[in-house]
Motif scaffolding. Structure first.
Motif, PDB file in Angstrom:
ATOM      1  N   UNK A   1     -18.209  -3.809  -2.871  1.00  0.00           N
ATOM      2  CA  UNK A   1     -19.413  -4.512  -2.415  1.00  0.00           C
ATOM      3  C   UNK A   1     -19.343  -4.889  -0.938  1.00  0.00           C
ATOM      4  N   UNK A   2     -20.431  -4.602  -0.220  1.00  0.00           N
ATOM      5  CA  UNK A   2     -20.654  -5.035   1.164  1.00  0.00           C
ATOM      6  C   UNK A   2     -19.770  -4.349   2.202  1.00  0.00           C
ATOM      7  N   UNK A   3     -19.091  -3.258   1.852  1.00  0.00           N
ATOM      8  CA  UNK A   3     -18.268  -2.553   2.837  1.00  0.00           C
ATOM      9  C   UNK A   3     -19.178  -1.792   3.792  1.00  0.00           C
ATOM     10  N   UNK A   4     -19.048  -2.086   5.078  1.00  0.00           N
ATOM     11  CA  UNK A   4     -19.833  -1.405   6.111  1.00  0.00           C
ATOM     12  C   UNK A   4     -19.043  -0.257   6.720  1.00  0.00           C
ATOM     13  N   UNK A   5     -17.730  -0.482   6.950  1.00  0.00           N
ATOM     14  CA  UNK A   5     -16.904   0.562   7.548  1.00  0.00           C
ATOM     15  C   UNK A   5     -15.432   0.279   7.262  1.00  0.00           C
TER      16      UNK A   5
ATOM     17  N   UNK B   1     -12.189   6.880  -0.426  1.00  0.00           N
ATOM     18  CA  UNK B   1     -13.554   7.366  -0.603  1.00  0.00           C
ATOM     19  C   UNK B   1     -14.223   6.899  -1.882  1.00  0.00           C
ATOM     20  N   UNK B   2     -13.470   6.873  -2.982  1.00  0.00           N
ATOM     21  CA  UNK B   2     -14.065   6.566  -4.276  1.00  0.00           C
ATOM     22  C   UNK B   2     -14.008   5.095  -4.651  1.00  0.00           C
ATOM     23  N   UNK B   3     -13.021   4.375  -4.151  1.00  0.00           N
ATOM     24  CA  UNK B   3     -12.852   2.988  -4.577  1.00  0.00           C
ATOM     25  C   UNK B   3     -13.113   1.993  -3.451  1.00  0.00           C
TER      26      UNK B   3
ATOM     27  N   UNK C   1      -7.731  -6.745   5.698  1.00  0.00           N
ATOM     28  CA  UNK C   1      -6.681  -5.749   5.862  1.00  0.00           C
ATOM     29  C   UNK C   1      -6.077  -5.501   4.489  1.00  0.00           C
ATOM     30  N   UNK C   2      -6.120  -4.243   4.053  1.00  0.00           N
ATOM     31  CA  UNK C   2      -5.606  -3.866   2.744  1.00  0.00           C
ATOM     32  C   UNK C   2      -4.353  -3.011   2.907  1.00  0.00           C
ATOM     33  N   UNK C   3      -3.327  -3.329   2.146  1.00  0.00           N
ATOM     34  CA  UNK C   3      -2.153  -2.468   2.068  1.00  0.00           C
ATOM     35  C   UNK C   3      -2.333  -1.620   0.817  1.00  0.00           C
ATOM     36  N   UNK C   4      -2.368  -0.311   1.014  1.00  0.00           N
ATOM     37  CA  UNK C   4      -2.662   0.610  -0.079  1.00  0.00           C
ATOM     38  C   UNK C   4      -1.484   1.556  -0.265  1.00  0.00           C
ATOM     39  N   UNK C   5      -1.002   1.653  -1.508  1.00  0.00           N
ATOM     40  CA  UNK C   5       0.150   2.510  -1.809  1.00  0.00           C
ATOM     41  C   UNK C   5      -0.283   3.615  -2.767  1.00  0.00           C
ATOM     42  N   UNK C   6      -0.012   4.856  -2.345  1.00  0.00           N
ATOM     43  CA  UNK C   6      -0.354   6.023  -3.165  1.00  0.00           C
ATOM     44  C   UNK C   6       0.776   7.042  -3.093  1.00  0.00           C
ATOM     45  N   UNK C   7       0.583   8.162  -3.811  1.00  0.00           N
ATOM     46  CA  UNK C   7       1.590   9.222  -3.823  1.00  0.00           C
ATOM     47  C   UNK C   7       1.603  10.002  -2.511  1.00  0.00           C
ATOM     48  N   UNK C   8       0.430  10.190  -1.913  1.00  0.00           N
ATOM     49  CA  UNK C   8       0.330  11.023  -0.713  1.00  0.00           C
ATOM     50  C   UNK C   8      -0.998  10.760  -0.016  1.00  0.00           C
ATOM     51  N   UNK C   9      -1.197  11.413   1.123  1.00  0.00           N
ATOM     52  CA  UNK C   9      -2.405  11.196   1.912  1.00  0.00           C
ATOM     53  C   UNK C   9      -3.640  11.680   1.161  1.00  0.00           C
ATOM     54  N   UNK C  10      -3.508  12.748   0.393  1.00  0.00           N
ATOM     55  CA  UNK C  10      -4.639  13.253  -0.384  1.00  0.00           C
ATOM     56  C   UNK C  10      -5.130  12.203  -1.386  1.00  0.00           C
ATOM     57  N   UNK C  11      -4.179  11.575  -2.084  1.00  0.00           N
ATOM     58  CA  UNK C  11      -4.562  10.535  -3.050  1.00  0.00           C
ATOM     59  C   UNK C  11      -5.121   9.312  -2.329  1.00  0.00           C
ATOM     60  N   UNK C  12      -4.570   8.979  -1.159  1.00  0.00           N
ATOM     61  CA  UNK C  12      -5.116   7.859  -0.391  1.00  0.00           C
ATOM     62  C   UNK C  12      -6.573   8.133  -0.021  1.00  0.00           C
ATOM     63  N   UNK C  13      -6.868   9.358   0.410  1.00  0.00           N
ATOM     64  CA  UNK C  13      -8.231   9.713   0.777  1.00  0.00           C
ATOM     65  C   UNK C  13      -9.181   9.537  -0.403  1.00  0.00           C
TER      66      UNK C  13
ATOM     67  N   UNK D   1       5.486   6.437  -2.181  1.00  0.00           N
ATOM     68  CA  UNK D   1       6.008   5.984  -0.894  1.00  0.00           C
ATOM     69  C   UNK D   1       5.042   6.208   0.263  1.00  0.00           C
ATOM     70  N   UNK D   2       3.802   6.539  -0.028  1.00  0.00           N
ATOM     71  CA  UNK D   2       2.791   6.656   1.032  1.00  0.00           C
ATOM     72  C   UNK D   2       2.082   5.311   1.164  1.00  0.00           C
ATOM     73  N   UNK D   3       2.208   4.683   2.330  1.00  0.00           N
ATOM     74  CA  UNK D   3       1.594   3.382   2.577  1.00  0.00           C
ATOM     75  C   UNK D   3       0.602   3.513   3.719  1.00  0.00           C
ATOM     76  N   UNK D   4      -0.604   3.038   3.465  1.00  0.00           N
ATOM     77  CA  UNK D   4      -1.644   3.016   4.492  1.00  0.00           C
ATOM     78  C   UNK D   4      -2.234   1.621   4.555  1.00  0.00           C
ATOM     79  N   UNK D   5      -2.709   1.263   5.717  1.00  0.00           N
ATOM     80  CA  UNK D   5      -3.371  -0.021   5.918  1.00  0.00           C
ATOM     81  C   UNK D   5      -4.824   0.268   6.266  1.00  0.00           C
ATOM     82  N   UNK D   6      -5.710  -0.257   5.444  1.00  0.00           N
ATOM     83  CA  UNK D   6      -7.143  -0.043   5.661  1.00  0.00           C
ATOM     84  C   UNK D   6      -7.753  -1.312   6.234  1.00  0.00           C
ATOM     85  N   UNK D   7      -8.373  -1.177   7.386  1.00  0.00           N
ATOM     86  CA  UNK D   7      -9.141  -2.270   7.968  1.00  0.00           C
ATOM     87  C   UNK D   7     -10.554  -2.137   7.407  1.00  0.00           C
TER      88      UNK D   7
END
Length: 153
Positions: free
Chosen positions: A136-140, A129-131, A113-125, A70-76
């Protein structure tokens, strides 16, 4: 009726799509009753809507909270290269990340804009960071965390 464009959908077709959007497991007899046609023409319309791509498939709506997701984050995501080849490479790679539920190309101050669903903020981090950051081509990237989901499909 040949359905090639949205203009070719009649009121019965639109009713079928509306009913199925709410209940994809509805029986054809119940669907027919709800839209005001008999079973045979309703089944034929359903088949045609599927064959012509108006209905892409059927799926179960999973209660993510019960699964502990139930942890949802949006990554720009801003890319370093937005030429077609780079976009294709990013699109293919991001599609393989299980935690990314949605990915939209955006016209604005960032590229995706990515909608990312994980267990918690630690897993989101970890996912960020890892994925995501190693796509490819991610600047920020920049993240916004959802405090509450009011409406989801």
């Amino acid at each position: 009726m040949n359905i090639d464009r949205e203009d070719d959908l009649d009121a019965f077709d639109l009713k079928i799509l509306a009913v199925l959007a709410e209940d994809g497991r509805i029986a054809v007899t119940e669907l027919a009753s709800r839209i005001g046609l008999s079973k045979t023409p309703s089944a034929a319309r359903l088949k045609r809507l599927t064959e012509t791509g108006y209905i892409e498939g059927f799926k179960a709506v999973i209660n993510q909270k019960k699964l502990g997701l139930d942890h949802v984050a949006f990554a720009e995501v801003k890319l370093s290269d937005t030429r077609e080849k780079a976009l294709d490479e990013f699109n293919r790679a991001v599609s393989k990340i299980r935690e990314v539920e949605e990915c939209h190309m955006i016209a604005g101050r960032f590229d995706y804009l990515l909608k990312v669903r994980t267990q918690n903020i630690r897993r989101y981090r970890e996912v960020l960071g890892e994925k995501i950051s190693s796509l490819p081509h991610v600047a920020s990237t920049s993240t916004s965390v959802a405090m509450q989901s009011v409406k989801e499909r």
